[in-house]
Design a protein around this motif. Structure first.
Motif, short mmCIF file in Angstrom:
data_model
loop_
_atom_site.label_atom_id
_atom_site.label_comp_id
_atom_site.label_asym_id
_atom_site.label_seq_id
_atom_site.Cartn_x
_atom_site.Cartn_y
_atom_site.Cartn_z
N GLY B 40 21.68 41.17 61.77
CA GLY B 40 22.94 40.48 61.50
C GLY B 40 22.90 39.62 60.26
O GLY B 40 23.91 39.03 59.88
N VAL B 41 21.71 39.55 59.63
CA VAL B 41 21.57 38.72 58.43
C VAL B 41 21.55 39.63 57.20
O VAL B 41 20.68 40.49 57.09
N PRO B 42 22.51 39.46 56.28
CA PRO B 42 22.47 40.24 55.05
C PRO B 42 21.42 39.67 54.09
O PRO B 42 20.91 38.57 54.32
N ARG B 61 23.57 34.37 59.60
CA ARG B 61 24.30 35.56 60.03
C ARG B 61 25.59 35.73 59.24
O ARG B 61 26.24 34.74 58.91
N GLY B 102 17.90 43.96 58.30
CA GLY B 102 17.67 42.82 59.17
C GLY B 102 16.21 42.50 59.44
O GLY B 102 15.92 41.61 60.22
#
Lengths: 149, 122
Positions: B40-42, B61, B102
């Motif tokens: 969920g983290v770019p 996130r 991720g």
């Protein structure tokens, strides 16, 4: 692990007991790890969203390749499965911590309404697998104009 | 737990605001390799700060797009954070990081002085 078809108005649908107890869960998980319980079943976090047009199912799973996922839709059940491999420590390296799961997984969701199976699509981005299932025409809300005489 | 890369205890306050991502850590002859799960983290949501011997890894996130109603939720909306104390043998100027789907991977190179070397006998 099945989701029962839920009433969207019900608070139960969004109630997530283990998330609310997250510090406890962390504690319990670390306790189990200390006990060497490697075989604990792995269930990546799953979210379901809904709007007028689509049902969207998201699975949180970092570090996969697209081809490692297996997505199937059978009747009203969507199943997301696959396997995550870990980069095995070679002879020259020594593993100090191994908290990330590397094993096979499978999650199934009973969809809350009929969908158009042939128009289902999936994408994998930033470690989240997103499956978009367009609702069947009869499942979409309809606006009916009624003329008042 | 290795002495070389000890985890700094999170304060209670930190635990409430962040979720603790699982990590793998392995030791190679010239470096430590740290893998952190942050789904969920770019790429631009990763923050790596080295200060006073401590390495702080934070993952912000991406906000969910669209207005679709959440009808079932198991994921956490919280950002990720984990703090490590670095072994002095690690060269803080040579930390390489990459983010792929991720999965944050850090390669922490040792200082030249700390690397194993072969000594020949005259």
């Amino acid at each position: 692990m099945k989701l029962i078809t839920y009433n969207p108005a019900s608070e139960l649908a969004t109630w997530s007991p283990f998330q609310r107890l997250s510090p406890w869960r962390d504690f319990l998980e670390s306790a189990f790890e200390l006990a060497g319980t490697e075989s604990r079943q792995w269930a990546p976090a799953l979210d379901v969203r809904e709007d007028d047009v689509n049902i969207t199912v998201e699975l949180e799973l970092a570090g996969m390749r697209k081809e490692d996922f297996d997505i199937s839709l059978e009747d009203d059940t969507l199943t997301l499965s696959g396997r995550r491999e870990s980069k095995a420590a070679d002879r020259q390296s020594e593993s100090f911590r191994s908290e990330r799961f590397s094993d096979s997984f499978s999650r199934s969701v009973t969809l809350p309404c009929a969908v158009q199976a042939d128009k289902t699509s999936a994408a994998y981005k930033d470690g989240i697998l997103t499956v978009t299932l367009p609702k069947a025409e009869q499942a979409r809300p309809r606006k009916i104009d009624i003329n008042l005489n | 737990m290795p002495q070389e890369l000890a985890e700094t205890e999170n304060s209670n306050a930190t635990r409430v605001d962040y979720s603790t991502p699982p990590v793998n850590l392995r030791h190679e002859s010239d470096a430590y390799v740290l893998e952190v799960d942050m789904p969920g983290v770019p790429k631009n949501g990763v923050e790596i700060v080295f200060d006073d011997g401590k390495l702080t890894l934070t993952g912000h996130r991406a906000k969910p797009a669209g207005a679709a109603r959440l009808v079932h939720s198991e994921s956490s909306a919280r950002d990720y954070r984990r703090v490590f104390t670095l072994d002095p043998a690690i060269d803080p100027n040579r930390i390489e990081a990459s983010m792929d789907q991720g999965l944050l991977t850090l390669r922490l190179q040792k200082t030249e002085a700390a690397k194993p070397r072969r000594i020949s006998v005259n």
